[in-house]
Enzyme design. Structure first.
Site, mmCIF file in Angstrom:
data_model
loop_
_atom_site.group_PDB
_atom_site.id
_atom_site.type_symbol
_atom_site.label_atom_id
_atom_site.label_comp_id
_atom_site.label_asym_id
_atom_site.label_seq_id
_atom_site.Cartn_x
_atom_site.Cartn_y
_atom_site.Cartn_z
ATOM 1 N N ASP A 1 -3.713 4.002 -2.781
ATOM 2 C CA ASP A 1 -5.935 4.801 -2.398
ATOM 3 C C ASP A 1 -5.483 6.094 -2.769
ATOM 4 O OD1 ASP A 1 -6.710 2.120 -0.590
ATOM 5 O OD2 ASP A 1 -4.627 2.910 0.924
ATOM 6 N N MET B 1 -12.792 -5.824 2.743
ATOM 7 C CA MET B 1 -12.256 -4.085 3.482
ATOM 8 C C MET B 1 -12.571 -5.354 4.729
ATOM 9 S SD MET B 1 -11.278 -2.205 2.616
ATOM 10 C CE MET B 1 -11.077 -0.900 3.266
ATOM 11 N N HIS C 1 -7.426 2.158 -5.339
ATOM 12 C CA HIS C 1 -9.077 2.045 -5.258
ATOM 13 C C HIS C 1 -9.332 2.933 -4.729
ATOM 14 C CE1 HIS C 1 -9.823 0.404 -0.601
ATOM 15 N NE2 HIS C 1 -11.248 0.423 -1.499
ATOM 16 N N HIS D 1 -0.379 -1.340 -4.483
ATOM 17 C CA HIS D 1 -1.950 -0.728 -3.977
ATOM 18 C C HIS D 1 -1.854 0.715 -4.127
ATOM 19 C CE1 HIS D 1 -5.677 -1.102 -2.681
ATOM 20 N NE2 HIS D 1 -5.723 -0.179 -2.027
ATOM 21 N N SER E 1 1.177 -1.135 0.092
ATOM 22 C CA SER E 1 -0.031 -0.448 0.280
ATOM 23 C C SER E 1 0.874 0.965 -0.146
ATOM 24 C CB SER E 1 -1.102 -0.172 1.059
ATOM 25 O OG SER E 1 -1.265 1.434 1.282
ATOM 26 N N MET F 1 -8.795 8.907 -2.292
ATOM 27 C CA MET F 1 -9.305 9.179 -1.147
ATOM 28 C C MET F 1 -9.785 11.040 -1.485
ATOM 29 S SD MET F 1 -8.160 7.591 2.489
ATOM 30 C CE MET F 1 -7.270 5.735 2.242
ATOM 31 N N MET G 1 -11.825 5.270 -2.745
ATOM 32 C CA MET G 1 -12.569 5.671 -1.665
ATOM 33 C C MET G 1 -12.826 7.023 -2.065
ATOM 34 S SD MET G 1 -10.435 3.687 0.616
ATOM 35 C CE MET G 1 -9.083 3.893 0.783
ATOM 36 N N ASP H 1 -8.054 -6.615 2.717
ATOM 37 C CA ASP H 1 -7.292 -5.024 2.750
ATOM 38 C C ASP H 1 -7.422 -4.475 3.689
ATOM 39 O OD1 ASP H 1 -6.443 -2.932 2.549
ATOM 40 O OD2 ASP H 1 -7.653 -1.519 1.110
ATOM 41 N N GLY I 1 -0.267 -3.204 3.844
ATOM 42 C CA GLY I 1 0.474 -1.814 5.524
ATOM 43 C C GLY I 1 1.699 -1.576 6.353
ATOM 44 N N GLY J 1 -10.732 3.889 5.242
ATOM 45 C CA GLY J 1 -10.037 5.649 5.025
ATOM 46 C C GLY J 1 -8.766 6.067 5.880
ATOM 47 N N TYR J 2 -8.507 4.748 6.928
ATOM 48 C CA TYR J 2 -7.023 4.409 7.953
ATOM 49 C C TYR J 2 -6.093 3.766 7.852
ATOM 50 C CZ TYR J 2 -9.512 9.613 8.499
ATOM 51 O OH TYR J 2 -9.599 11.086 8.765
ATOM 52 N N ALA J 3 -5.364 3.622 7.724
ATOM 53 C CA ALA J 3 -4.295 2.475 8.083
ATOM 54 C C ALA J 3 -4.336 2.289 9.814
ATOM 55 C CB ALA J 3 -3.122 3.021 7.848
#
Length: 227
Positions: free
Chosen positions: A34, A137, A65, A32, A8, A36, A67, A175, A197, A142-144
């Site tokens: 992300d 998921m 991805h 990957h 990620s 957002m 989001m 994920d 991640g 939204g957050y690691a």
């Protein structure tokens, strides 16, 4: 057991992008990314500009991805930037899923969807046969660094069984909180791709090479316990 690893990139050391991409080119299977929008989730991360900048420096498939609240505002720009997989959330395309999937395929890209923890498999039942990848998921998006939601193991298992039963082509990806505590149950349930991640790969106290070696060793040990 065959599996794929997808780092990620929102968790990578952005001060050493070139060095880390060179390492991933030799070791990873996908990258990957992300994206957002600050609305679908209360965070803002990477973008089409980021993908455009890294595309010339990696030979790996780039998995985006989305989001975001309105994926159709992003799909074409992601494709032009160099994405290989474009994966919106199922919850955001339910009104026009067939058109969105067709658009992604017509752009020459692979289409996936991500399923939030509370979203049932039935949500995608009418178009599951068209998908190239399904991302389960195992944390809220939204957050690691969030804790693993164990109820998702049954969802992964159900999707793996559906794939085998109907000979579907999708890759089954996970994920969220993929690490030494979850490798064995995830692979046992049928996971094929792990998105790595902050909990499984990117460690401040370790170099990327050290962290990768530890991750690989932990995965092999986990696989050895599966019967």
């Amino acid at each position: 057991m065959q599996y794929k690893i997808s780092p990620s990139l929102m968790c990578m050391d952005l001060m050493n992008i070139g060095e880390q991409l060179a390492f991933f080119n030799q070791h990873a299977d996908l990258l990957h990314v992300d994206v957002m929008d600050g609305h679908y989730v209360k965070n803002i991360t990477l973008s089409a500009f980021f993908i455009e900048q890294i595309r010339p420096h990696t030979t790996l498939p780039i998995d985006v991805h989305l989001m975001v609240e309105t994926p159709t505002d992003f799909i074409e720009q992601m494709a032009k930037a160099g994405a290989d997989y474009i994966c919106p959330h199922a919850e955001t395309i339910n009104a026009n899923a067939f058109r969105v999937i067709n658009q992604i395929h017509q752009l020459g890209k692979k289409a996936g969807v991500a399923l939030n923890p509370a979203t049932p498999i039935e949500f995608i039942s009418t178009y599951i046969h068209l998908l190239d990848k399904i991302t389960v998921m195992t944390v809220d998006p939204g957050y690691a660094g969030q804790p693993f939601i164990p109820e998702m193991l049954n969802k992964i298992k159900q999707l793996a069984e559906l794939k085998k039963q109907h000979n579907y082509k999708f890759l089954l990806e996970v994920d969220g909180s993929c690490n030494i505590n979850t490798y064995a149950p995830l692979f046992n349930a049928g996971a094929e791709i792990l998105i790595m991640g902050s909990s499984g790969l990117f460690k401040k106290e370790l170099t990327l090479e050290q962290a990768w070696q530890k991750m690989t060793t932990d995965i092999q040990q986990a696989i050895s316990t599966i019967r």
